[in-house]
Scaffold this motif. Structure first.
Motif, mmCIF file in Angstrom:
data_model
loop_
_atom_site.group_PDB
_atom_site.id
_atom_site.type_symbol
_atom_site.label_atom_id
_atom_site.label_comp_id
_atom_site.label_asym_id
_atom_site.label_seq_id
_atom_site.Cartn_x
_atom_site.Cartn_y
_atom_site.Cartn_z
ATOM 1 N N GLY A 88 -16.056 29.099 -5.934
ATOM 2 C CA GLY A 88 -17.311 28.814 -6.626
ATOM 3 C C GLY A 88 -17.707 27.750 -7.431
ATOM 4 O O GLY A 88 -16.739 27.463 -7.948
ATOM 5 N N ALA A 89 -19.074 27.468 -7.334
ATOM 6 C CA ALA A 89 -19.245 26.152 -8.268
ATOM 7 C C ALA A 89 -19.052 26.453 -9.809
ATOM 8 O O ALA A 89 -18.751 25.634 -10.395
ATOM 9 N N LYS A 90 -19.115 27.627 -10.326
ATOM 10 C CA LYS A 90 -18.899 28.080 -11.650
ATOM 11 C C LYS A 90 -17.561 28.607 -11.862
ATOM 12 O O LYS A 90 -16.979 29.265 -12.850
ATOM 13 N N ASP A 91 -16.416 28.447 -10.872
ATOM 14 C CA ASP A 91 -15.017 29.176 -11.021
ATOM 15 C C ASP A 91 -14.373 28.127 -12.053
ATOM 16 O O ASP A 91 -14.135 27.085 -11.947
ATOM 17 N N THR A 92 -14.096 28.934 -13.131
ATOM 18 C CA THR A 92 -13.144 28.276 -14.199
ATOM 19 C C THR A 92 -11.837 28.479 -14.008
ATOM 20 O O THR A 92 -10.885 28.199 -15.031
ATOM 21 N N ILE A 93 -11.132 29.415 -13.214
ATOM 22 C CA ILE A 93 -9.874 29.682 -12.961
ATOM 23 C C ILE A 93 -9.209 28.603 -12.125
ATOM 24 O O ILE A 93 -8.209 28.199 -12.226
ATOM 25 N N THR A 94 -9.622 28.736 -10.801
ATOM 26 C CA THR A 94 -9.184 27.901 -9.918
ATOM 27 C C THR A 94 -10.434 26.787 -9.672
ATOM 28 O O THR A 94 -11.315 26.984 -8.881
#
Length: 296
Positions: A245-251
């Motif tokens: 995902g473009a907004k993935d802050t975990i990976t």
């Protein structure tokens, strides 16, 4: 306050109703018990065999998280999602500090019991680590390997880094418990664009993790090095795809780009979605998985 509580209760009731179509099942896999859910779709597609689609969840989730994919994809083929060892009603693996191969062996035994010789395999986050280990050890059994927001693991890091990552997560589990994790950490799984039903869905899943299974999975994350298994898969010519995902802050997209480079495939970026993108953007991810199935 009452409106928020009523909305949460309504969302949970709706989820339970949808899940009832895909009742929890159990199978004896070697010496282990594995609980899972299944959509028993077609066995043929366009005159050809429709290979089963197997979905592996992440560290704070379970088989139930894939219900929207059951609904969207279950008519075209058999779709299955397990509760990983230590989750749901699945028996934990034996080692206190397991490695990916421990989970991959249970996965192999489970597929054997279900007479699945070859499948399309999808792993999300920690599930990508298990999927990669299984594919590396059993390349002939995997027609295609799709990694969604894959966690790379910390196995290649210095021992001090591995210990810090592991111990911080274990301390959080001890302090908060599954319910507290769900309340305080579930928001990180989603993008700012997620609606409240998606947020409730993630909280519902996370609140049901079992502390011992989550702790073992934390050790797995510290021990694993997905890049090594992907390099092995590439050598064995396992067909792979990587999406985030473009907004993935975990990976993050940057971290996933490294894994895609190891796999020698382009990174697919899904707009407006976070780490648990397949929950908050189900249509986009179901389309991505469907296209993957069609080409692999």
């Amino acid at each position: 306050m009452h409106e928020a509580m009523n909305s949460a209760a309504s969302s949970a009731a709706t989820l339970e109703t949808r899940l009832a179509r895909f009742a929890l099942r159990a199978a004896r896999a070697g010496e282990a018990r594995v609980s899972y859910r299944e959509a028993s779709g077609a066995t043929k597609a366009g005159g050809k065999e429709a290979l089963p689609l197997v979905l592996l969840h992440g560290i704070g989730s379970g088989a139930a998280s894939w219900v929207q994919q059951f609904e969207a994809l279950g008519g075209a083929r058999r779709v299955l999602a397990w509760d990983a060892p230590g989750y749901g009603e699945s028996k934990p693996v034996s080692p206190a500090s397991p490695v990916a191969a421990d989970y991959a062996r249970v996965l192999a035994d489970w597929l054997d019991v279900l007479d699945i010789e070859r499948c399309l395999l999808v792993g999300h986050s920690l599930g990508a680590i298990i999927a990669g280990a299984f594919a590396a050890a059993n390349p002939a059994r995997v027609s295609g390997l799709l990694l969604i927001s894959p966690a790379g693991g910390y196995g290649a890091a210095q021992e001090s880094v591995r210990a810090q990552k592991r111990d911080a997560r274990l301390a959080m589990l001890a302090e908060l418990g599954p319910q507290g994790l769900a309340q305080k950490r579930s928001a990180n799984m989603l993008s700012p664009h997620a609606d409240e039903s998606a947020r409730e869905w993630v909280r519902w899943n996370m609140s049901r993790v079992i502390a011992h299974g989550y702790a073992q999975a934390t050790h797995l994350l510290a021990n694993a090095d997905l890049a090594v298994d992907l390099a092995c898969c590439e050598q064995h010519e396992v067909r792979m795809a990587v999406a985030v995902g473009a907004k993935d802050t975990i990976t993050s997209p940057q971290a996933c780009a490294h894994l895609a480079q190891v796999a020698r495939v382009p990174l697919q970026i899904v707009p407006l979605s976070g780490h648990a993108g397949y929950i908050e953007q189900p249509d986009a991810y179901s389309a991505l998985i469907s296209a993957f199935c069609g080409t692999h």
